[in-house]
Scaffold this motif. Structure first.
Motif, PDB file in Angstrom:
ATOM      1  N   ARG A   1      10.608 -10.948  -3.974  1.00 10.64           N
ATOM      2  CA  ARG A   1       9.151 -11.128  -3.977  1.00 10.64           C
ATOM      3  C   ARG A   1       8.546 -10.414  -2.777  1.00 10.64           C
ATOM      4  O   ARG A   1       9.099 -10.449  -1.682  1.00 10.64           O
ATOM      5  N   PHE A   2       7.385  -9.771  -3.007  1.00  7.64           N
ATOM      6  CA  PHE A   2       6.691  -9.043  -1.937  1.00  7.64           C
ATOM      7  C   PHE A   2       5.486  -9.862  -1.475  1.00  7.64           C
ATOM      8  O   PHE A   2       4.610 -10.199  -2.266  1.00  7.64           O
ATOM      9  N   ALA A   3       5.451 -10.161  -0.188  1.00  2.90           N
ATOM     10  CA  ALA A   3       4.488 -11.124   0.351  1.00  2.90           C
ATOM     11  C   ALA A   3       3.044 -10.641   0.276  1.00  2.90           C
ATOM     12  O   ALA A   3       2.133 -11.436   0.055  1.00  2.90           O
ATOM     13  N   SER A   4       2.800  -9.367   0.446  1.00  2.00           N
ATOM     14  CA  SER A   4       1.416  -8.893   0.588  1.00  2.00           C
ATOM     15  C   SER A   4       0.897  -8.182  -0.661  1.00  2.00           C
ATOM     16  O   SER A   4      -0.102  -7.479  -0.605  1.00  2.00           O
ATOM     17  N   ALA A   5       1.555  -8.376  -1.793  1.00  4.68           N
ATOM     18  CA  ALA A   5       1.166  -7.681  -3.024  1.00  4.68           C
ATOM     19  C   ALA A   5       0.769  -8.671  -4.105  1.00  4.68           C
ATOM     20  O   ALA A   5       1.256  -9.804  -4.145  1.00  4.68           O
ATOM     21  N   ALA A   6      -0.099  -8.209  -5.013  1.00  2.00           N
ATOM     22  CA  ALA A   6      -0.421  -8.963  -6.222  1.00  2.00           C
ATOM     23  C   ALA A   6       0.372  -8.344  -7.379  1.00  2.00           C
ATOM     24  O   ALA A   6       1.589  -8.233  -7.305  1.00  2.00           O
ATOM     25  N   HIS A   7      -0.318  -7.910  -8.443  1.00  2.00           N
ATOM     26  CA  HIS A   7       0.361  -7.467  -9.657  1.00  2.00           C
ATOM     27  C   HIS A   7       0.962  -6.066  -9.521  1.00  2.00           C
ATOM     28  O   HIS A   7       2.052  -5.803 -10.025  1.00  2.00           O
ATOM     29  N   MET A   8       0.247  -5.162  -8.856  1.00  2.00           N
ATOM     30  CA  MET A   8       0.668  -3.755  -8.798  1.00  2.00           C
ATOM     31  C   MET A   8       1.648  -3.537  -7.642  1.00  2.00           C
ATOM     32  O   MET A   8       1.375  -2.810  -6.691  1.00  2.00           O
ATOM     33  N   VAL A   9       2.810  -4.150  -7.744  1.00  2.00           N
ATOM     34  CA  VAL A   9       3.744  -4.168  -6.608  1.00  2.00           C
ATOM     35  C   VAL A   9       4.233  -2.773  -6.220  1.00  2.00           C
ATOM     36  O   VAL A   9       4.461  -2.503  -5.035  1.00  2.00           O
ATOM     37  N   ASN A  10       4.378  -1.877  -7.195  1.00  2.00           N
ATOM     38  CA  ASN A  10       4.882  -0.539  -6.863  1.00  2.00           C
ATOM     39  C   ASN A  10       3.865   0.279  -6.084  1.00  2.00           C
ATOM     40  O   ASN A  10       4.215   1.250  -5.410  1.00  2.00           O
ATOM     41  N   LEU A  11       2.583  -0.117  -6.151  1.00  2.00           N
ATOM     42  CA  LEU A  11       1.526   0.616  -5.464  1.00  2.00           C
ATOM     43  C   LEU A  11       1.061  -0.092  -4.198  1.00  2.00           C
ATOM     44  O   LEU A  11       0.569   0.564  -3.279  1.00  2.00           O
ATOM     45  N   GLU A  12       1.200  -1.411  -4.138  1.00  2.00           N
ATOM     46  CA  GLU A  12       0.780  -2.150  -2.942  1.00  2.00           C
ATOM     47  C   GLU A  12       1.900  -2.306  -1.922  1.00  2.00           C
ATOM     48  O   GLU A  12       1.639  -2.428  -0.733  1.00  2.00           O
ATOM     49  N   SER A  13       3.143  -2.337  -2.394  1.00  2.00           N
ATOM     50  CA  SER A  13       4.307  -2.462  -1.500  1.00  2.00           C
ATOM     51  C   SER A  13       5.285  -1.331  -1.812  1.00  2.00           C
ATOM     52  O   SER A  13       6.461  -1.558  -2.088  1.00  2.00           O
ATOM     53  N   THR A  14       4.765  -0.104  -1.782  1.00  4.91           N
ATOM     54  CA  THR A  14       5.539   1.045  -2.260  1.00  4.91           C
ATOM     55  C   THR A  14       6.865   1.211  -1.522  1.00  4.91           C
ATOM     56  O   THR A  14       7.915   1.385  -2.155  1.00  4.91           O
TER      57      THR A  14
END
Length: 283
Positions: free
Chosen positions: A252-265
């Motif tokens: 799980r990525f703490a600072s991302a919503a749905h678009m994980v590949n773009l928010e937590s690249t």
């Protein structure tokens, strides 16, 4: 990552039942297929496409039916059968599927309906066919979307804005708290889709496999990725897959919503690379 540009991109259209899919591929090596989210198109994988080719993979991305440059929906269809037809056309007997949202939903259905075609799964912000949406936040914005369909006075733009509220901002953030660049990019993709494929709205329904009760039958290595700021529906999908699929891994990525590949690249790419190294043979 300028070195990734040395990989030529091949674009083609692939015939499927009552339509065609627009597809791009780059690189050589074990095949990896990128499946985009609903209302978007293959460009949501720009941060991963050339990069994965540079690592030594044959990377394939395509626009799902009713999205991007692929055919508008004209009747009932099955995304998993479309993907199987695409792999057959490209002479890819078996591939790693990397999907986000609708793309993950399609990947799961494909692993159940065409297990011989799937060597591993990366399921980001996953949808699961047969699991109903229950989050009141999602229900509210979905109802608002339905209410503006067909409204000639800005209905399409309001439809897109509700999409962004659900699947870019998420339930825990206001639009002002989200990267403006990301929001504008997703707005452009979704708006283009609404315009291009408007006549397909309601023209057909996707046939799905009802994966919710069949997850335990998936027998390939599986990595599940989701964001802490996403809808509770997606979190619950991620947990259901992780519990049911044998030896599935979850991050799980703490600072991302749905678009994980773009928010937590960076962390997303690292997780995908590590998983691919453990599940594919680059020699």
């Amino acid at each position: 990552m300028t070195h990734a540009r040395t990989h030529a991109v091949t674009a083609t259209t692939v015939p499927v039942e009552a339509g065609e899919l627009f597809c791009e591929s780059a690189g050589e090596g074990p095949p990896v297929v990128l499946l985009h989210g609903g209302m978007l198109d293959l460009n949501m994988w720009n941060e991963q496409f050339s990069w994965l080719a540079s690592l030594g993979y044959r990377v394939i991305r395509y626009d799902a039916r009713g999205h991007g440059r692929s055919s508008t929906v004209a009747g009932d269809y099955a995304n998993h059968d479309d993907l199987h037809a695409l792999l057959t056309h490209l002479d890819v007997p078996c591939a790693v599927l990397v999907g986000l949202s609708l793309g993950a939903r399609t990947a799961v259905d494909t692993a159940i309906a065409h297990p011989e075609s799937v060597s591993a799964l990366v399921l980001a912000s996953p949808g699961v066919s047969g699991r109903p949406f229950a989050d009141p936040y999602v229900a509210h914005h979905t109802a608002q979307q339905m209410a503006v369909i067909g409204d000639p006075d800005g209905g399409a733009q309001r439809f897109v804005e509700h999409f962004l509220r659900m699947w870019v901002d998420g339930p825990y953030r206001e639009p002002s708290q989200v990267s403006r660049t990301l929001r504008e990019r997703m707005h452009a993709s979704a708006s283009a889709n609404v315009v291009r494929h408007a006549r397909g709205l309601g023209a057909g329904m996707p046939r799905e496999v009802g994966a919710a009760d069949r997850l335990a039958s998936i027998g390939v290595p599986t990595l599940v990725l989701d964001g802490e700021l996403d809808s509770s529906d997606i979190s619950s999908n991620a947990q259901a897959i992780t519990r049911a699929v044998p030896d599935a891994r979850h991050q799980r990525f703490a600072s991302a919503a749905h678009m994980v590949n773009l928010e937590s690249t960076g962390p997303f790419n690292l997780a995908v690379e590590s998983f691919l190294v453990s599940t594919t043979d680059l020699n």
